[in-house]
Design an enzyme around this catalytic site. Sequence first.
Site, PDB file in Angstrom:
ATOM      1  CB  CYS A  74      50.710  37.222  75.193  1.00 35.04           C
ATOM      2  SG  CYS A  74      49.347  37.514  74.043  1.00 35.04           S
TER       3      CYS A  74
ATOM      4  CD  GLU B 270      51.174  33.072  69.987  1.00 33.67           C
ATOM      5  OE1 GLU B 270      51.315  34.007  69.168  1.00 33.67           O
ATOM      6  OE2 GLU B 270      51.643  33.126  71.127  1.00 33.67           O
TER       7      GLU B 270
ATOM      8  CG  HIS C  68      50.528  38.429  69.673  1.00 34.45           C
ATOM      9  ND1 HIS C  68      50.620  38.282  71.034  1.00 34.45           N
ATOM     10  CD2 HIS C  68      50.895  39.707  69.412  1.00 34.45           C
ATOM     11  CE1 HIS C  68      51.015  39.424  71.583  1.00 34.45           C
ATOM     12  NE2 HIS C  68      51.176  40.309  70.616  1.00 34.45           N
TER      13      HIS C  68
ATOM     14  CB  CYS D 186      47.915  34.206  72.175  1.00 29.62           C
ATOM     15  SG  CYS D 186      48.369  35.420  70.922  1.00 29.62           S
TER      16      CYS D 186
HETATM   17  O1  5HU Z   1      52.803  35.294  72.222  1.00 29.58           O
HETATM   18  C1  5HU Z   1      53.287  36.157  71.480  1.00 29.58           C
HETATM   19  N1  5HU Z   1      53.142  36.033  70.127  1.00 29.58           N
HETATM   20  C2  5HU Z   1      53.603  36.983  69.252  1.00 29.58           C
HETATM   21  O2  5HU Z   1      53.433  36.855  68.041  1.00 29.58           O
HETATM   22  N2  5HU Z   1      54.239  38.083  69.787  1.00 29.58           N
HETATM   23  C3  5HU Z   1      54.755  39.117  68.890  1.00 29.58           C
HETATM   24  C4  5HU Z   1      54.160  40.477  69.077  1.00 29.58           C
HETATM   25  C5  5HU Z   1      55.293  41.391  68.719  1.00 29.58           C
HETATM   26  O3  5HU Z   1      55.313  41.575  67.297  1.00 29.58           O
HETATM   27  C6  5HU Z   1      56.526  40.603  69.148  1.00 29.58           C
HETATM   28  C7  5HU Z   1      57.052  40.943  70.530  1.00 29.58           C
HETATM   29  O4  5HU Z   1      57.850  42.067  70.420  1.00 29.58           O
HETATM   30  P1  5HU Z   1      58.934  42.443  71.524  1.00 29.58           P
HETATM   31  O5  5HU Z   1      59.684  41.158  71.900  1.00 29.58           O
HETATM   32  O6  5HU Z   1      59.800  43.458  70.855  1.00 29.58           O
HETATM   33  O7  5HU Z   1      58.174  43.011  72.699  1.00 29.58           O
HETATM   34  O8  5HU Z   1      56.143  39.254  69.152  1.00 29.58           O
HETATM   35  C8  5HU Z   1      54.413  38.241  71.120  1.00 29.58           C
HETATM   36  C9  5HU Z   1      53.973  37.304  71.991  1.00 29.58           C
HETATM   37  C10 5HU Z   1      54.169  37.538  73.449  1.00 29.58           C
HETATM   38  O9  5HU Z   1      54.437  36.427  74.185  1.00 29.58           O
HETATM   39 ZN    ZN Z   2      49.876  36.701  72.014  1.00 27.66          ZN
END
Ligand code: 5HU
Ligand code: ZN
Length: 162
Positions: free
Chosen positions: A106, A82, A80, A109
């Site tokens: 999430c 973060e 992610h 993170c």
């Molecule tokens: O906090 C986050 N930070 C972050 O970088 N992500 C990324 C992981 C995935 O590559 C994408 C989420 O994919 P999707 O919306 O298709 O479920 O975003 C997802 C979150 C979830 O909140």
């Molecule tokens: Zn995350």
Amino acid sequence: MSEKRKDYLSWDEYFMGVAMLAGMRSKDPNTQVGCCIVSKDNKILSMGYNGFPIGCSDDEFPWAREGGDPLETKYVYSTHSELNAILNYSGGSLAGAKLYVSLFPCNECAKAIIQAGIKEVIYDCDKYADTPSVIASKRMMDAAGVRYHQYHRTNREVKILL
Ligand SMILES: O=c1[nH]c(=O)n([C@H]2C[C@H](O)[C@@H](COP(=O)(O)O)O2)cc1CO
Ligand SMILES: [Zn+2]
């Protein structure tokens, strides 16, 4: 005497803009997330976006969201934004820093944010607010004293010719 410019970017616009620009590096076809970590005195410390770890090819690892086999989805591989921003920082401590991110962090993170000593999260979108992951994230940040608030969009359009 000429006066100073009035339409310069605010700190919040600047840092959220940098976070969004970082997100534009993401190869995720569905959700691009960008993050910018800033010191208490408004200096940019680190940036990140969501993607696969070094050595895990964007062309070989899967970008699928669903399918019978979890090993063929992106979720088990993507780092992610973060976490990338936290791990990209090589300058020592992030204690007391602020984190700008285009999507609410999430639960995983949130753990990293708390343990890194980051004290404030400014987020834009909260599209997964109803999921256990984000509910748990808010519960942990509340308990740990990490403040979070939504970025106030100004709807300023920034045009950059690249
Ligand atoms: O906090 C986050 N930070 C972050 O970088 N992500 C990324 C992981 C995935 O590559 C994408 C989420 O994919 P999707 O919306 O298709 O479920 O975003 C997802 C979150 C979830 O909140
Ligand atoms: Zn995350």
